[in-house]
Design a protein around this motif. Structure first.
Motif, PDB file in Angstrom:
ATOM      1  N   UNK A   1     -13.992   5.582   5.342  1.00  0.00           N
ATOM      2  CA  UNK A   1     -12.936   4.934   6.110  1.00  0.00           C
ATOM      3  C   UNK A   1     -11.611   5.227   5.426  1.00  0.00           C
ATOM      4  N   UNK A   2     -10.535   4.851   6.071  1.00  0.00           N
ATOM      5  CA  UNK A   2      -9.226   5.072   5.481  1.00  0.00           C
ATOM      6  C   UNK A   2      -8.144   4.447   6.337  1.00  0.00           C
ATOM      7  N   UNK A   3      -6.922   4.537   5.867  1.00  0.00           N
ATOM      8  CA  UNK A   3      -5.775   3.989   6.576  1.00  0.00           C
ATOM      9  C   UNK A   3      -4.614   4.966   6.477  1.00  0.00           C
ATOM     10  N   UNK A   4      -3.829   5.018   7.544  1.00  0.00           N
ATOM     11  CA  UNK A   4      -2.605   5.800   7.576  1.00  0.00           C
ATOM     12  C   UNK A   4      -1.493   4.885   8.073  1.00  0.00           C
ATOM     13  N   UNK A   5      -0.416   4.766   7.296  1.00  0.00           N
ATOM     14  CA  UNK A   5       0.688   3.881   7.663  1.00  0.00           C
ATOM     15  C   UNK A   5       2.001   4.664   7.634  1.00  0.00           C
ATOM     16  N   UNK A   6       2.744   4.663   8.738  1.00  0.00           N
ATOM     17  CA  UNK A   6       4.028   5.369   8.733  1.00  0.00           C
ATOM     18  C   UNK A   6       5.093   4.613   7.950  1.00  0.00           C
ATOM     19  N   UNK A   7       6.097   5.344   7.514  1.00  0.00           N
ATOM     20  CA  UNK A   7       7.267   4.730   6.922  1.00  0.00           C
ATOM     21  C   UNK A   7       7.852   3.740   7.920  1.00  0.00           C
ATOM     22  N   UNK A   8       8.231   2.562   7.440  1.00  0.00           N
ATOM     23  CA  UNK A   8       8.776   1.551   8.346  1.00  0.00           C
ATOM     24  C   UNK A   8       9.986   2.119   9.095  1.00  0.00           C
ATOM     25  N   UNK A   9       9.976   1.934  10.396  1.00  0.00           N
ATOM     26  CA  UNK A   9      11.030   2.465  11.238  1.00  0.00           C
ATOM     27  C   UNK A   9      10.659   3.773  11.914  1.00  0.00           C
ATOM     28  N   UNK A  10       9.540   4.394  11.472  1.00  0.00           N
ATOM     29  CA  UNK A  10       9.065   5.630  12.080  1.00  0.00           C
ATOM     30  C   UNK A  10       7.915   5.338  13.038  1.00  0.00           C
ATOM     31  N   UNK A  11       7.847   6.102  14.120  1.00  0.00           N
ATOM     32  CA  UNK A  11       6.764   5.934  15.087  1.00  0.00           C
ATOM     33  C   UNK A  11       5.488   6.644  14.650  1.00  0.00           C
ATOM     34  N   UNK A  12       5.639   7.749  13.932  1.00  0.00           N
ATOM     35  CA  UNK A  12       4.471   8.516  13.495  1.00  0.00           C
ATOM     36  C   UNK A  12       4.537   8.711  11.994  1.00  0.00           C
ATOM     37  N   UNK A  13       3.381   8.942  11.409  1.00  0.00           N
ATOM     38  CA  UNK A  13       3.294   9.179   9.971  1.00  0.00           C
ATOM     39  C   UNK A  13       3.174  10.666   9.693  1.00  0.00           C
ATOM     40  N   UNK A  14       3.779  11.108   8.611  1.00  0.00           N
ATOM     41  CA  UNK A  14       3.607  12.483   8.161  1.00  0.00           C
ATOM     42  C   UNK A  14       2.337  12.696   7.359  1.00  0.00           C
ATOM     43  N   UNK A  15       1.590  11.624   7.117  1.00  0.00           N
ATOM     44  CA  UNK A  15       0.308  11.700   6.418  1.00  0.00           C
ATOM     45  C   UNK A  15      -0.835  11.790   7.425  1.00  0.00           C
ATOM     46  N   UNK A  16      -1.955  12.327   6.984  1.00  0.00           N
ATOM     47  CA  UNK A  16      -3.162  12.350   7.810  1.00  0.00           C
ATOM     48  C   UNK A  16      -4.381  12.404   6.896  1.00  0.00           C
ATOM     49  N   UNK A  17      -5.493  11.893   7.396  1.00  0.00           N
ATOM     50  CA  UNK A  17      -6.765  11.947   6.682  1.00  0.00           C
ATOM     51  C   UNK A  17      -7.845  12.429   7.642  1.00  0.00           C
ATOM     52  N   UNK A  18      -8.945  12.926   7.093  1.00  0.00           N
ATOM     53  CA  UNK A  18     -10.028  13.420   7.945  1.00  0.00           C
ATOM     54  C   UNK A  18     -11.333  13.428   7.166  1.00  0.00           C
ATOM     55  N   UNK A  19     -12.418  13.542   7.924  1.00  0.00           N
ATOM     56  CA  UNK A  19     -13.763  13.506   7.346  1.00  0.00           C
ATOM     57  C   UNK A  19     -14.685  14.368   8.200  1.00  0.00           C
TER      58      UNK A  19
ATOM     59  N   UNK B   1      -4.341  -0.068  -0.271  1.00  0.00           N
ATOM     60  CA  UNK B   1      -3.065   0.059   0.424  1.00  0.00           C
ATOM     61  C   UNK B   1      -2.162  -1.129   0.101  1.00  0.00           C
ATOM     62  N   UNK B   2      -2.748  -2.323   0.059  1.00  0.00           N
ATOM     63  CA  UNK B   2      -1.952  -3.508  -0.259  1.00  0.00           C
ATOM     64  C   UNK B   2      -1.469  -3.486  -1.700  1.00  0.00           C
ATOM     65  N   UNK B   3      -2.348  -3.117  -2.620  1.00  0.00           N
ATOM     66  CA  UNK B   3      -2.015  -3.160  -4.037  1.00  0.00           C
ATOM     67  C   UNK B   3      -1.050  -2.054  -4.441  1.00  0.00           C
ATOM     68  N   UNK B   4      -1.228  -0.857  -3.871  1.00  0.00           N
ATOM     69  CA  UNK B   4      -0.489   0.304  -4.369  1.00  0.00           C
ATOM     70  C   UNK B   4       0.500   0.894  -3.373  1.00  0.00           C
ATOM     71  N   UNK B   5       0.420   0.504  -2.110  1.00  0.00           N
ATOM     72  CA  UNK B   5       1.304   1.079  -1.102  1.00  0.00           C
ATOM     73  C   UNK B   5       2.657   0.409  -1.079  1.00  0.00           C
ATOM     74  N   UNK B   6       3.353   0.462  -2.193  1.00  0.00           N
ATOM     75  CA  UNK B   6       4.603  -0.283  -2.349  1.00  0.00           C
ATOM     76  C   UNK B   6       5.831   0.614  -2.242  1.00  0.00           C
ATOM     77  N   UNK B   7       5.632   1.912  -2.163  1.00  0.00           N
ATOM     78  CA  UNK B   7       6.765   2.824  -2.069  1.00  0.00           C
ATOM     79  C   UNK B   7       7.263   2.892  -0.621  1.00  0.00           C
ATOM     80  N   UNK B   8       8.553   3.160  -0.470  1.00  0.00           N
ATOM     81  CA  UNK B   8       9.126   3.318   0.860  1.00  0.00           C
ATOM     82  C   UNK B   8       8.836   4.739   1.329  1.00  0.00           C
ATOM     83  N   UNK B   9       7.654   4.915   1.916  1.00  0.00           N
ATOM     84  CA  UNK B   9       7.173   6.252   2.236  1.00  0.00           C
ATOM     85  C   UNK B   9       6.011   6.116   3.214  1.00  0.00           C
ATOM     86  N   UNK B  10       5.669   7.224   3.900  1.00  0.00           N
ATOM     87  CA  UNK B  10       4.391   7.265   4.585  1.00  0.00           C
ATOM     88  C   UNK B  10       3.290   7.033   3.551  1.00  0.00           C
TER      89      UNK B  10
END
Length: 342
Positions: free
Chosen positions: A154-172, A323-332
């Motif tokens: 499993x995984x999560x992808x979160x866009x930068x706040x204010x963006x509609x899409x994320x520049x990140x992607x994951x796959x399996x 994501x909660x613990x480490x996703x603190x940067x202003x970024x995708x």
């Protein structure tokens, strides 16, 4: 090396993030969840159950944490499409959250059905809570109460706040005897970054190969007309309990065990523009419980010791907690978790 493969995560960039901060946010969560269930082909009764579960989970955030996020998305198991609900908060947390799943336990200020009823409707409910850190809950609902075999990823992808899409992607991808996972971070943000990371996913999914280095080399040619991306690919061979890693750019990788964590280093470069000779590194995964890849939208300064017991939860809960613990940067931000079978 080639072999028959089958896709896993069907649409890794399709996560819908909804910020919940008061009771007025709850109807939005319910509406979006029922929309996804309707699109997935659920019958009327099952759509209503998805709405009830979404309302209960979102209301729990307001009651117990004040604010947090709900992630909604479609999930796939073979030919069956389901809906997954994930809640993430940084509230006070609970030492005995599993007691809330017991029948008869309700949360005041909500429908009063309790997490026990959500679990019955979902078939599976995974949760993790640490005092002072917050709570994560994941529930997967399918068209019927019959549960398909769960994917170990499993995984999560979160866009930068204010963006509609994320520049990140994951796959399996799963193949006979193992699994492949990848994470890609397109340079910059927004639609142009998403073009690069999405193209990397397409190459990953379309290829029959399972050699991480060769996959990245193939992506390099396909991304030459894009901004380029940081990419990492991991192969898990279940029979030999071996992990093979290759990475270029700022994608972090870790092997997580009950008592130790090991890093997997990527090489400098940009897939699509400046590719070094890609190296593969093999690791003995006999004491590994999970493999994690994440973009630099998550800081690498996280430790499992601050999340006791999370390694024993499902991959969606582990991904959400990270994501909660480490996703603190202003970024995708993106993270993908692959559980290693015992």
């Amino acid at each position: 090396m080639t072999t028959m493969t089958r896709p896993g995560l069907p649409q890794p960039t399709g996560d819908v993030w909804i910020h919940v901060e008061d009771d007025g946010s709850v109807p939005t969560v319910r509406r979006r969840a029922t929309e996804l269930a309707t699109i997935a082909g659920f019958d009327e009764n099952r759509v209503a159950q998805v709405g009830i579960a979404a309302t209960e989970l979102a209301s729990n955030i307001v009651k117990h944490a004040g604010e947090g996020s709900v992630v909604l998305r479609r999930i796939q198991a073979e030919t069956t499409t389901g809906v997954e609900l994930i809640t993430i908060d940084s509230g006070p947390g609970r030492r005995n959250i599993h007691a809330m799943v017991a029948d008869g336990t309700t949360t005041s200020g909500t429908l009063g059905i309790g997490l026990g009823a959500v679990k019955r409707m979902a078939g599976a409910l995974h949760l993790h809570s640490v005092p002072g850190h917050g709570t994560v809950v994941s529930a997967a609902l399918w068209p019927s109460l019959e549960q398909p075999a769960a994917l170990p990823v499993s995984g999560l992808v979160r866009p930068l706040r204010g963006q509609e899409v994320s520049g990140d992607a994951i796959a399996h991808r799963a193949f006979e005897g193992g699994h492949l996972i990848m994470a890609a971070d397109g340079l910059g943000h927004g639609p142009l970054a998403a073009v690069a990371s999405t193209r990397a996913v397409e190459v990953f999914q379309e290829s029959a190969g399972v050699a991480p280095g060769a996959l990245i080399t193939r992506m390099h040619g396909a991304l030459s007309g894009t901004r380029g991306a940081a990419v990492a690919v991991v192969r898990l061979d279940e029979d030999t309990r071996t992990v093979v890693h290759a990475g270029v750019g700022n994608i972090a990788g870790r092997l997580l065990g009950e008592h130790r964590s090991r890093g997997m280093a990527s090489q400098p470069g940009i897939v699509g523009h400046n590719l070094p000779r890609v190296r593969e590194t093999s690791f003995d995964a006999s004491d590994t419980r999970a493999v994690v890849l994440h973009s630099d939208g998550l800081t690498e300064k996280w430790e499992l010791s601050s999340l006791p017991g999370v390694i024993r939860q499902g991959p969606a809960v582990l991904a959400a907690a990270l994501m909660r613990e480490a996703g603190v940067r202003r970024d995708d931000a993106s993270v993908v978790v692959l559980r290693v079978p015992a």
